[in-house]
Design an enzyme around this catalytic site. Structure first.
Site, mmCIF file in Angstrom:
data_model
loop_
_atom_site.group_PDB
_atom_site.id
_atom_site.type_symbol
_atom_site.label_atom_id
_atom_site.label_comp_id
_atom_site.label_asym_id
_atom_site.label_seq_id
_atom_site.Cartn_x
_atom_site.Cartn_y
_atom_site.Cartn_z
ATOM 1 N N THR A 70 -81.285 1.119 -54.601
ATOM 2 C CA THR A 70 -80.677 2.011 -55.592
ATOM 3 C C THR A 70 -81.668 3.072 -56.051
ATOM 4 O OG1 THR A 70 -79.066 0.386 -56.369
ATOM 5 C CG2 THR A 70 -79.699 2.121 -57.913
ATOM 6 N N ASN A 149 -71.930 -0.821 -45.598
ATOM 7 C CA ASN A 149 -72.204 -2.150 -46.132
ATOM 8 C C ASN A 149 -70.969 -3.040 -46.229
ATOM 9 O OD1 ASN A 149 -71.635 -0.081 -48.210
ATOM 10 N ND2 ASN A 149 -71.641 -1.813 -49.610
ATOM 11 N N GLN A 178 -78.687 -1.396 -44.876
ATOM 12 C CA GLN A 178 -78.009 -2.461 -44.134
ATOM 13 C C GLN A 178 -78.431 -2.524 -42.662
ATOM 14 O OE1 GLN A 178 -76.198 -4.921 -45.093
ATOM 15 N NE2 GLN A 178 -75.809 -4.356 -47.215
ATOM 16 N N SER A 198 -84.362 -1.691 -48.544
ATOM 17 C CA SER A 198 -84.425 -2.653 -49.644
ATOM 18 C C SER A 198 -84.795 -4.024 -49.096
ATOM 19 C CB SER A 198 -83.067 -2.725 -50.355
ATOM 20 O OG SER A 198 -83.115 -3.609 -51.455
ATOM 21 N N HIS A 200 -84.642 -7.162 -50.099
ATOM 22 C CA HIS A 200 -83.843 -8.385 -50.194
ATOM 23 C C HIS A 200 -82.689 -8.413 -49.187
ATOM 24 C CE1 HIS A 200 -80.098 -7.229 -52.546
ATOM 25 N NE2 HIS A 200 -80.825 -6.149 -52.708
ATOM 26 N N THR A 236 -96.733 0.947 -62.885
ATOM 27 C CA THR A 236 -97.698 0.065 -62.223
ATOM 28 C C THR A 236 -97.070 -0.560 -60.987
ATOM 29 O OG1 THR A 236 -98.733 -0.434 -64.349
ATOM 30 C CG2 THR A 236 -99.198 -1.934 -62.522
ATOM 31 N N CYS A 323 -72.185 -4.787 -55.383
ATOM 32 C CA CYS A 323 -72.297 -3.919 -56.557
ATOM 33 C C CYS A 323 -70.937 -3.566 -57.135
ATOM 34 C CB CYS A 323 -73.038 -2.632 -56.186
ATOM 35 S SG CYS A 323 -74.726 -2.923 -55.630
#
Length: 380
Positions: A70, A149, A178, A198, A200, A236, A323
């Site tokens: 995102t 997706n 994806q 991404s 995950h 950070t 989502c």
């Protein structure tokens, strides 16, 4: 348990979790600190950047760590639009993008930008000829997802990249969230300027991702602060997350050859078995589709009812994008593909990983048949 919801998120590899714990507990210095602990953290961050760049076949300096897909999509879209607004205010995307792209575009519309949403055919694919017709003198960015997706359709990124070689001033963003590790994508050959991934989605950890920014392409930062990530992503750095993501990417690519072959066989068995169930209609195209996603509808049965029935049998699938799944509205992607609303309301998505086994597919198919039969009896 049979987990067939890998497009929503994957189970982290044990080695990935171990690397995150090790870095978090032993190398917890701030990479911006001047002392030796900071230097150790900075070295690990640089190594992770180099490893990610190696598997994406780009330069380390072109990899920017983010909090996930995102943020990467928003940074690419809003960052390029804001920086180049004096050159033009027209952007092009598709009508079937992930909400992180769609909503970013809608927000830019409120700021005076004009967005063209390309339609898709019955397979969920755009027309490159249609795309070219929509290009204007004030077009500054085109954003197209690589793999859808929800239905797994692969968009013609290579053809778009070839087209855009005629339009060197237009920036090209690809959402590859994806597709990483499943569908090859050469960022240089396909003239991609920005690419989001991404962790995950490939057995890394939630809250970690990366954005490829081609050397020479420029963005306006969305965050103000300490100017980390070469002034483009203040905050950070999540060193442990970056190291874990690099580990997950390395393991994914190592497993890819055998994993993809097995995944394709499982998808083939699932596809054949689903067509033998009364009232099933497949939405994932036979060709030019990803090997891990299979979308179908069961006529007359609401998707959430079917999902909960399967969950009682220890099988986990999903409806639309994770989502959007809690909105309980029909899949926008399927509606754009011309699927009737009644069928779209019954859509189910199966999504695989390299960890799934053929026995799981066979067991799941029996459960699909049983649940469909039971639910139809109740609904009569």
């Amino acid at each position: 348990m049979i987990y067939f919801d890998n497009s929503a998120t994957t189970k982290p590899f044990k080695e990935v979790l171990d690397s995150f714990v090790t870095v978090s507990s032993e190398y917890y210095g701030n990479p911006s600190s001047l002392h030796s602990m900071g230097a150790q953290a900075e070295k690990l961050l640089s190594q992770a950047r180099e490893q990610v760049s190696t598997f994406l076949k780009v330069k380390p300096a072109e990899i920017y760590f983010t909090s996930g897909g995102t943020e990467g999509n928003n940074l690419a879209i809003k960052g390029s639009a804001l920086l180049h607004k004096n050159k033009g205010r027209h952007l092009i995307t598709t009508s079937v993008e992930h909400p992180s792209v769609r909503t970013a575009m809608e927000q830019l519309e409120q700021e005076g930008f004009e967005i063209t949403y390309l339609p898709v055919d019955e397979f969920g694919r755009i027309s490159v000829a249609n795309l070219e017709k929509e290009i204007r003198k004030d077009t500054i960015l085109i954003s197209i997802m690589h793999v859808n997706n929800e239905v797994g359709t692969v968009q013609p990124i290579t053809e778009i990249g070839a087209l855009l070689k005629k339009y060197p001033t237009i920036l090209f963003h690809v959402d590859a969230i994806q597709s990483v590790g499943k569908i090859p994508l050469s960022l240089y050959e396909n003239r991609v300027d920005f690419c989001s991934i991404s962790a995950h989605k490939f057995h890394g950890l939630k809250g970690t991702g990366a954005l490829f920014i081609r050397e020479g392409a420029r963005l306006a930062p969305l965050f103000s602060g300490g100017n980390q990530e070469r002034k483009l992503r203040s905050g950070t750095e999540n060193v442990a997350g970056a190291v874990a993501m690099a580990k997950a990417l390395r393991m994914t690519f190592t497993k890819a050859e055998a994993g993809l072959e097995g995944m394709q066989k499982i998808q083939s068995v699932l596809r054949k078995g689903l067509t033998e169930i009364d009232g099933v209609q497949l939405h994932t195209p036979n060709e030019k589709a990803a090997p891990h996603i299979l979308n179908f509808s069961l006529t007359g049965i609401k998707s959430e009812v079917f999902i909960h029935s399967l969950e009682q049998k220890g099988i986990f699938v999903s409806t639309t994008s994770a989502c959007s799944s809690k909105k309980k509205s029909p899949s926008k992607t399927l509606l754009e593909m011309g699927v009737p609303e009644t069928l779209a309301e019954s859509a189910i998505r199966i999504s695989l990983s390299f960890e799934n086994r053929m026995e799981e597919a066979i067991t799941a198919l029996e459960a699909f048949k049983e649940s469909a039969k039971q639910l139809r009896k109740v609904m009569k």
